[in-house]
Motif scaffolding. Structure first.
Motif, short mmCIF file in Angstrom:
data_model
loop_
_atom_site.label_atom_id
_atom_site.label_comp_id
_atom_site.label_asym_id
_atom_site.label_seq_id
_atom_site.Cartn_x
_atom_site.Cartn_y
_atom_site.Cartn_z
N PRO A 193 -22.45 5.14 5.73
CA PRO A 193 -21.00 5.32 5.85
C PRO A 193 -20.20 4.68 4.71
O PRO A 193 -19.12 5.17 4.37
N MET A 194 -20.70 3.60 4.12
CA MET A 194 -19.93 3.00 3.01
C MET A 194 -19.94 3.92 1.79
O MET A 194 -18.93 4.04 1.09
N GLY A 195 -21.09 4.56 1.53
CA GLY A 195 -21.14 5.51 0.41
C GLY A 195 -20.18 6.66 0.66
O GLY A 195 -19.46 7.11 -0.25
N VAL A 196 -20.12 7.12 1.91
CA VAL A 196 -19.23 8.23 2.27
C VAL A 196 -17.77 7.77 2.15
O VAL A 196 -16.92 8.48 1.60
N PHE A 197 -17.49 6.57 2.65
CA PHE A 197 -16.13 6.03 2.63
C PHE A 197 -15.64 5.90 1.18
O PHE A 197 -14.55 6.38 0.82
N ILE A 198 -16.47 5.28 0.34
CA ILE A 198 -16.08 5.04 -1.06
C ILE A 198 -15.80 6.37 -1.76
O ILE A 198 -14.77 6.54 -2.43
N SER A 199 -16.72 7.34 -1.58
CA SER A 199 -16.56 8.63 -2.28
C SER A 199 -15.34 9.38 -1.77
O SER A 199 -14.62 10.01 -2.56
N THR A 200 -15.09 9.31 -0.47
CA THR A 200 -13.98 10.08 0.08
C THR A 200 -12.64 9.47 -0.32
O THR A 200 -11.68 10.20 -0.63
N VAL A 201 -12.57 8.14 -0.33
CA VAL A 201 -11.32 7.50 -0.78
C VAL A 201 -11.07 7.88 -2.25
O VAL A 201 -9.95 8.23 -2.63
N ALA A 202 -12.13 7.85 -3.06
CA ALA A 202 -11.96 8.23 -4.48
C ALA A 202 -11.51 9.69 -4.58
O ALA A 202 -10.65 10.03 -5.40
N ALA A 203 -12.07 10.55 -3.71
CA ALA A 203 -11.72 11.98 -3.76
C ALA A 203 -10.26 12.22 -3.43
O ALA A 203 -9.66 13.21 -3.90
N LEU A 204 -9.64 11.32 -2.65
CA LEU A 204 -8.22 11.50 -2.32
C LEU A 204 -7.36 11.52 -3.59
O LEU A 204 -6.29 12.13 -3.62
N SER A 205 -7.85 10.85 -4.62
CA SER A 205 -7.13 10.83 -5.91
C SER A 205 -6.86 12.25 -6.40
O SER A 205 -5.82 12.52 -7.01
N THR A 206 -7.80 13.16 -6.11
CA THR A 206 -7.65 14.54 -6.62
C THR A 206 -6.59 15.31 -5.82
O THR A 206 -6.08 16.32 -6.29
N PHE A 207 -6.28 14.83 -4.61
CA PHE A 207 -5.25 15.51 -3.81
C PHE A 207 -3.85 14.99 -4.13
O PHE A 207 -2.86 15.61 -3.77
N TYR A 208 -3.77 13.81 -4.71
CA TYR A 208 -2.46 13.19 -4.95
C TYR A 208 -2.29 12.83 -6.43
O TYR A 208 -2.32 11.66 -6.79
N PRO A 209 -2.09 13.84 -7.28
CA PRO A 209 -1.95 13.54 -8.71
C PRO A 209 -0.73 12.65 -9.00
O PRO A 209 -0.72 11.92 -9.98
N ASP A 210 0.27 12.68 -8.09
CA ASP A 210 1.45 11.82 -8.29
C ASP A 210 1.08 10.34 -8.29
O ASP A 210 1.81 9.51 -8.82
N ALA A 211 -0.08 10.03 -7.69
CA ALA A 211 -0.50 8.63 -7.59
C ALA A 211 -0.75 8.00 -8.95
O ALA A 211 -0.79 6.78 -9.08
N ARG A 212 -0.89 8.86 -9.97
CA ARG A 212 -1.17 8.29 -11.31
C ARG A 212 0.06 7.60 -11.91
O ARG A 212 -0.06 6.84 -12.86
N ASN A 213 1.23 7.89 -11.32
CA ASN A 213 2.45 7.27 -11.83
C ASN A 213 2.59 5.85 -11.27
O ASN A 213 3.50 5.54 -10.50
N VAL A 214 1.67 5.00 -11.69
CA VAL A 214 1.59 3.66 -11.07
C VAL A 214 2.72 2.72 -11.49
O VAL A 214 2.87 1.64 -10.90
N ASP A 215 3.53 3.14 -12.46
CA ASP A 215 4.62 2.26 -12.89
C ASP A 215 5.85 2.37 -11.99
O ASP A 215 6.79 1.59 -12.13
N ASP A 216 5.86 3.36 -11.10
CA ASP A 216 7.02 3.56 -10.23
C ASP A 216 6.78 2.85 -8.88
O ASP A 216 5.84 3.22 -8.15
N PRO A 217 7.61 1.86 -8.53
CA PRO A 217 7.37 1.11 -7.29
C PRO A 217 7.40 1.98 -6.04
O PRO A 217 6.65 1.73 -5.08
N ASP A 218 8.26 3.03 -6.02
CA ASP A 218 8.31 3.89 -4.82
C ASP A 218 7.02 4.69 -4.69
O ASP A 218 6.50 4.91 -3.59
N VAL A 219 6.50 5.15 -5.84
CA VAL A 219 5.24 5.90 -5.83
C VAL A 219 4.12 4.97 -5.35
O VAL A 219 3.26 5.36 -4.54
N ARG A 220 4.16 3.75 -5.81
CA ARG A 220 3.11 2.79 -5.41
C ARG A 220 3.11 2.60 -3.90
O ARG A 220 2.06 2.66 -3.25
#
Ligand code: CMC
Length: 427
Positions: free
Chosen positions: A133-160
């Motif tokens: 389950p940890m391998g699954v958890f780690i990979s799935t959390v990482a995969a969420l990055s592909t659903f939320y490209p807005d997350a890359r705007n880490v300099d914006d406090p509201d986005v964070r």
């Protein structure tokens, strides 16, 4: 008297005066110590960061020799008794506990983010039925990055903050889906009328009944365990989070990286390792023999010892109490007798006493999880869900830190000097 440190370099006979700020010296100030102009300058050398502070933080205060742990100044014992996990997340993120209105607004805000994209299901189905389950958890959390490209705007406090809320909302859903996938069970959608842990238990265990109602004692016990695991200042996984995020990677991949650091048995993976150990020992009469093997250096007593606690881990004390409450409902886990015998001997044995090795948070938690029906391999995921709050609080603090820098340690190079590749090196 000035707050400075005088260092005498006996190689050159020169004295250096270095500022002391908040009781510390800056490692960079050592660079002025040179034997000649061409010298790079002195560095501090600290494998495993035994004595190096890598940031200024205002979140978690830990006094290891006294066994004290406070979030934003509040003792962990009081938070575990009077607060809830979601209020503690609010505290970690915002610096203070919410009032009644803030608390219910916060809960409503987070529960808006409990669903995960339907495509995640097909992604999860790609794993083998026996995937850890940890391998699954780690990979799935990482995969969420592909659903939320807005997350890359880490300099914006509201986005964070939005990404942080998404992660707090979604990690229990991911964890339960990983479990159900491993059992071939259908996924259960979140029920936002339930509490954070009530909903998690519902997504884990609901079968054909229209509504799964977790036992209130177990729901509260899990909430307390989540409070205890929420943050623990600059531990291995939190430093990994800060390291990854220092390159301005998005929080989904950064949390996945932090969770990977947590997975190891020396850190969060210890809760699974403790249960394996207790099962291997089996009965109280085998404890002494096992302890001797630990003292001979053949084995480590899992769930014992800590880099910063040189006293009883205050979380372990609370977990032990919660275990008794849980066993009232679930029946006593017989392995608790083995655990208590291990603790009894260790607290009297010179090997453990002289090294200040006490039970840590992972020593008793696995016994509770097992009594509640969680499979052993899922235990570290139960650590990762609440620790996500700490990783994110530390990340948001880091992103606002005026001293923010990409993490880039130095090394003590002792390899060969320049040499030349022979033309015929393959002959
Ligand atoms: N069993 C037996 N001996 C131990 C143990 C143990 N669990 N932990 C430390 N020691 C001994 C170690 O052999 C060394 O002895 P000596 O001085 O004779 O060489 C001495 O104690 C100091 O150990 P260390 O490895 O230098 O300590 P560390 O600060 O580098 O390691 C630790 C901390 C947590 C990795 C270690 O105590 C350990 O491996 N514990 C078991 C795993 C565990 O329970 N981890 C969970 C930690 S709490 C949850 C979390 O926040 O991650």
């Amino acid at each position: 008297m000035s707050d400075t440190l005088t260092i005498k370099d006996n190689r050159t006979g020169k004295d250096y005066e270095i500022d002391i700020v908040d009781g510390n010296i800056s490692a960079k100030d050592l660079r002025q110590i040179k034997i000649n102009q061409g010298d790079f300058g002195m560095m501090s050398y600290d494998p495993g960061f035994m004595n190096t502070a890598n940031c200024t933080s205002r979140i978690t205060d830990l006094h290891g020799s006294e066994g004290i742990l406070r979030y934003r100044g509040y003792p962990i014992e009081q938070l575990a008794e009077k607060s809830t996990f979601l209020d503690v997340v609010y505290l970690l993120f915002n610096g203070d506990l919410p009032n009644r209105q803030e608390s219910s607004d916060w809960e409503e805000r987070l529960t808006h983010h409990t669903m995960i994209h339907e495509k995640t299901k097909s992604f999860l189905k790609g794993f083998n039925y026996d995937a850890h389950p940890m391998g699954v958890f780690i990979s799935t959390v990482a995969a969420l990055s592909t659903f939320y490209p807005d997350a890359r705007n880490v300099d914006d406090p509201d986005v964070r903050l939005l990404q942080a809320c998404r992660l707090i909302g979604k990690t229990p859903t991911i964890a339960s889906y990983a479990y159900r996938n491993s059992r071939g069970l259908p996924f259960i959608y979140p029920d936002n009328d339930l509490s954070y842990t009530g909903n998690f238990l519902n997504m884990m265990y609901r079968m054909v009944e229209p509504r799964y109602q977790a036992h209130p004692v177990l729901e509260r016990a899990l909430d307390i365990l989540f409070i205890l695991h929420a943050d623990h200042e600059q531990n291995c996984s939190t430093s990994a989070m800060r390291n990854i995020a220092s390159s301005k990677a998005d929080p989904f991949v950064s949390v996945a990286g932090a969770a990977a650091a947590l997975y190891g048995p020396s850190h969060g993976g210890a809760n699974e390792a403790v249960l394996n150990m207790l099962k291997e020992i089996g009965t109280k009469d085998k404890v002494a023999d096992y302890m001797n093997r630990c003292k001979d250096g053949e084995l480590r007593l899992m769930g014992f010892g800590h880099r910063v606690y040189k006293n009883y881990d205050p979380r372990a004390r609370i977990v032990k109490k919660v275990a008794e409450e849980v066993f009232e409902v679930t029946g006593r886990n017989p392995l608790i007798d083995v655990a208590m015998e291990l603790e009894r001997i260790a607290l009297e044995d010179d090997y453990f006493v002289s090294r200040k090795l006490y039970p840590n948070v992972d020593f008793y938690s696995g016994l509770i999880y097992e009594a509640m029906g969680f499979p052993m391999e899922a235990f570290t995921v139960l650590f990762a869900i609440p620790r996500t709050a700490g990783w994110l609080a530390q990340w948001m603090e880091q992103m606002e830190d005026p001293e923010f820098r990409i993490a880039r340690p130095r090394q003590n190079y002792q390899g060969p000097g320049e040499r030349h590749v022979p033309d015929d090196y393959k002959s």
